[in-house]
Enzyme design. Structure first.
Site, short mmCIF file in Angstrom:
data_model
loop_
_atom_site.label_atom_id
_atom_site.label_comp_id
_atom_site.label_asym_id
_atom_site.label_seq_id
_atom_site.Cartn_x
_atom_site.Cartn_y
_atom_site.Cartn_z
CD GLU A 16 -38.63 3.34 18.41
OE1 GLU A 16 -39.47 2.65 17.79
OE2 GLU A 16 -38.10 4.33 17.91
CB CYS B 128 -41.02 -4.26 17.10
SG CYS B 128 -39.53 -3.75 16.27
P1 NAD Z 1 -41.47 -5.81 27.87
O1 NAD Z 1 -42.32 -4.60 27.81
O2 NAD Z 1 -41.94 -6.96 28.65
O3 NAD Z 1 -40.02 -5.42 28.48
C1 NAD Z 1 -39.19 -4.45 27.88
C2 NAD Z 1 -38.26 -3.86 28.91
O4 NAD Z 1 -39.02 -3.07 29.82
C3 NAD Z 1 -37.54 -4.89 29.77
O5 NAD Z 1 -36.23 -4.46 30.00
C4 NAD Z 1 -38.35 -4.88 31.06
O6 NAD Z 1 -37.63 -5.30 32.17
C5 NAD Z 1 -38.71 -3.40 31.15
N1 NAD Z 1 -39.89 -3.07 31.95
C6 NAD Z 1 -41.02 -3.79 32.12
N2 NAD Z 1 -41.87 -3.12 32.89
C7 NAD Z 1 -41.30 -1.94 33.21
C8 NAD Z 1 -41.68 -0.82 34.00
N3 NAD Z 1 -42.86 -0.77 34.63
N4 NAD Z 1 -40.83 0.23 34.09
C9 NAD Z 1 -39.65 0.21 33.45
N5 NAD Z 1 -39.21 -0.84 32.70
C10 NAD Z 1 -40.03 -1.90 32.60
O7 NAD Z 1 -41.16 -6.20 26.35
P2 NAD Z 1 -40.40 -7.50 25.78
O8 NAD Z 1 -41.29 -8.68 25.90
O9 NAD Z 1 -39.02 -7.58 26.33
O10 NAD Z 1 -40.23 -7.12 24.23
C11 NAD Z 1 -41.21 -7.33 23.27
C12 NAD Z 1 -41.98 -6.04 23.01
O11 NAD Z 1 -41.10 -4.99 22.61
C13 NAD Z 1 -42.95 -6.21 21.85
O12 NAD Z 1 -44.14 -5.54 22.17
C14 NAD Z 1 -42.22 -5.54 20.69
O13 NAD Z 1 -43.07 -5.11 19.66
C15 NAD Z 1 -41.57 -4.41 21.40
N6 NAD Z 1 -40.45 -3.87 20.61
C16 NAD Z 1 -40.63 -2.67 19.97
C17 NAD Z 1 -39.61 -2.19 19.16
C18 NAD Z 1 -39.78 -0.90 18.41
O14 NAD Z 1 -38.78 -0.39 17.94
N7 NAD Z 1 -40.96 -0.34 18.29
C19 NAD Z 1 -38.41 -2.91 19.02
C20 NAD Z 1 -38.27 -4.12 19.69
C21 NAD Z 1 -39.31 -4.60 20.49
#
Ligand code: NAD
Length: 514
Positions: free
Chosen positions: A267, A301
């Site tokens: 997602e 998102c």
């Molecule tokens: P992010 O990608 O920085 O982090 C998300 C999660 O991933 C965190 O828990 C982080 O610690 C973890 N993470 C980061 N790198 C990783 C890796 N290499 N391996 C495993 N885990 C890792 O995102 P964010 O800033 O917390 O959230 C915002 C983003 O999330 C935006 O792009 C938003 O659009 C997206 N989002 C999408 C949806 C959807 O349903 N499509 C819903 C909510 C948010």
């Protein structure tokens, strides 16, 4: 308002004494062995908690306990599992207000949005309870005499849920409540920017599971994405990784899990557009666009990041939208009347400023906002102006998701052009059209219309209901969570063939006489 006092008040209400430990596996780990990480409130930029996160050893312990819990949990019938989720939903109802406040303090959501986040968890719990009596497979007609064929869905085992900061608790429940009724055990790695929310939610949920003798079905392990997230992604014992976050991190996770043939639900980021035609109900579309673009300070998102407006109504629409923007109050999200709170951190503010600068270089004209806001009494908070930028065409910056309240405006002459502009970005999460014309609406919903996972008519790109399968196409990752038949993603499908006859006929007319 003193945030620390408020935080103390709500944590007392949540009966959360064990504040430091960021690890729950069958119980709170007294001394996790990872780094100490501060949780900062974006409202005033100050720390609200110090949390000891998990290490590789804590992770190992959590997986072992989850596997043990799974072996028992999976023996229950789905309706028995649903009953436990019902009790969790009841407990969340009682604590909705306090949990909502924690979400607001930690992520900067307005008070109603913070409570809305918990309401979403309650809704998912209700949905999961009903679903626990509806897990079904198809029966197919067999070509062979006296044979019966059908599908059944079995639990996967231990699964991992990695969540983003912006829906710090509801995304966990979208996955976990549904996975739990299917029969899985869940390990949660929350965002390091929203650990206090995760701990608060877990404290409530685990009270219920513990009382009901299944303490290990939900585990929590805080820590960095790079360390704990990578451990989870590369671990063959974790059958599915449901990842919610940016496209960049999602790509890494996807590659790591694919290498070991694990399952993923991705997602990822969105770059959502609304088309406003000359046949639209303009007041309604203005409301829809303003909500879509400004709610959660542009950190959903599904936030509306692009509007594509028909030439004939463009000037009027943009003029009126500017009027709405001028009346929107930016400030402390805990105060009544504030619609736009802070961004999550300093880096998000930098990204906002950089995107505005790039948009200008790429030919954009700032029609409203564009600046960082320094509030008198919350000087260290992370606030920016709601921003509207007119763009002459699709440019690199408009193809990216900047997690901030920036809305790019484009003009169009024909609906075909509007759809082309709309579909020209790499992401494919949510979309909408504002029109009262049936032909326009149907074109938007046709195979050559919106290429997104969510298509809305006369409503905003943001604000999806839990009953529908939620997710997007292209760089958004293709995953589906929450409603409809998304539960099947948490199970393995098994096709069963039963021969109840006295012969063994073969399919495709093959003869094998022995
Ligand atoms: P992010 O990608 O920085 O982090 C998300 C999660 O991933 C965190 O828990 C982080 O610690 C973890 N993470 C980061 N790198 C990783 C890796 N290499 N391996 C495993 N885990 C890792 O995102 P964010 O800033 O917390 O959230 C915002 C983003 O999330 C935006 O792009 C938003 O659009 C997206 N989002 C999408 C949806 C959807 O349903 N499509 C819903 C909510 C948010």
């Amino acid at each position: 308002m003193d945030l620390i006092k408020l935080r103390k008040y709500v944590l007392d209400d949540l009966d959360l004494k064990q504040l430091n430990s960021g690890i729950y596996s069958e119980g709170w780990t007294k001394k996790p062995s990872g780094k100490v990480v501060e949780s900062i409130s974006p409202i005033d930029g100050r720390p609200i908690a110090s949390i000891i996160t998990g290490s590789r050893e804590d992770y190992e312990e959590a997986v072992k306990k989850s596997e043990k819990a799974f072996s028992q949990w999976t023996k229950l019938t789905p309706p028995q599992r649903g009953d436990l989720i019902r009790l969790i939903g009841n407990e969340l109802r009682l604590k909705k207000k306090s949990l909502g406040r924690i979400v607001s303090i930690e992520t900067g959501k307005t008070t109603v949005e913070g409570e809305g986040e918990i309401q979403e968890m309650i809704d998912i719990a209700d949905f999961a309870v009903g679903l626990s009596r509806q897990l079904h497979g198809l029966q197919m007609a067999s070509e062979r005499k006296d044979h019966r064929m059908y599908e059944q869905y079995q639990p996967l085992g231990v699964i991992g849920v990695i969540t983003s900061f912006n829906f710090p608790s509801s995304v966990w429940s979208w996955n976990s409540f549904i996975a739990a009724i299917v029969g899985d055990a869940v390990i949660w790695k929350p965002s390091s920017k929203a650990m206090l929310t995760a701990i608060s939610v877990m404290n409530i949920v685990t009270k219920v599971v513990k009382e009901n003798r299944y303490p290990g079905i939900f585990s929590l392990i805080t820590g960095s994405g790079r360390e704990i997230g990578t451990l989870m992604s590369s671990d063959t014992r974790v059958k599915l990784i449901s990842f919610t976050g940016s496209v960049k991190s999602g790509r890494t996770v996807s590659e790591t899990v694919a290498r070991r043939f694990g399952k993923t639900i991705l997602e990822l980021g969105g770059n959502n557009g609304s088309i406003v035609t000359s046949k639209a109900n303009i007041p309604l579309s203005l409301k829809g666009v303003a909500f879509g673009a400004l709610a959660t300070a542009g950190q959903r998102c599904t936030t509306t990041r692009r509007i594509i407006v028909e030439d004939k109504v463009y000037d009027e629409f943009v003029h009126r939208l500017k009027g709405i923007y001028a009346g929107v109050k930016v400030g402390n999200p805990l105060e009544r009347g504030v619609l736009v709170g802070p961004l999550i951190d300093e880096e998000a503010v930098k990204n906002f400023t950089a995107a505005v600068g790039r948009a200008k270089k790429e030919g954009g004209k700032v029609l409203f906002g564009g600046k960082v806001v320094k509030l008198k009494d919350l000087k260290d908070g992370f606030y920016v102006e709601p921003t509207l930028i007119e763009m002459p065409k699709v440019t690199p910056v408009t193809c990216e998701e900047t997690f901030a309240p920036i809305l790019y405006a484009f003009r169009y002459k024909t609906l075909e052009d509007a759809i082309e502009i709309h579909n020209s970005v790499p992401q494919g999460l949510s979309s909408s059209i504002f029109t009262t014309d049936l032909t326009e609406e149907e074109k938007f919903l046709s195979a050559t219309g919106s290429d997104c996972g969510l298509a809305n008519v006369n409503t905003a790109t943001a604000g999806a209901e839990i009953g529908g399968a939620f997710g997007g196409e292209k760089d958004t990752g293709g995953g589906r969570e929450s409603g409809s038949d998304a539960w099947k993603n948490y199970a393995r499908r098994q096709t069963v063939t039963i021969n109840w006859g006295t012969d063994i006929p073969l399919s495709q007319g093959v003869k094998f006489d022995v």
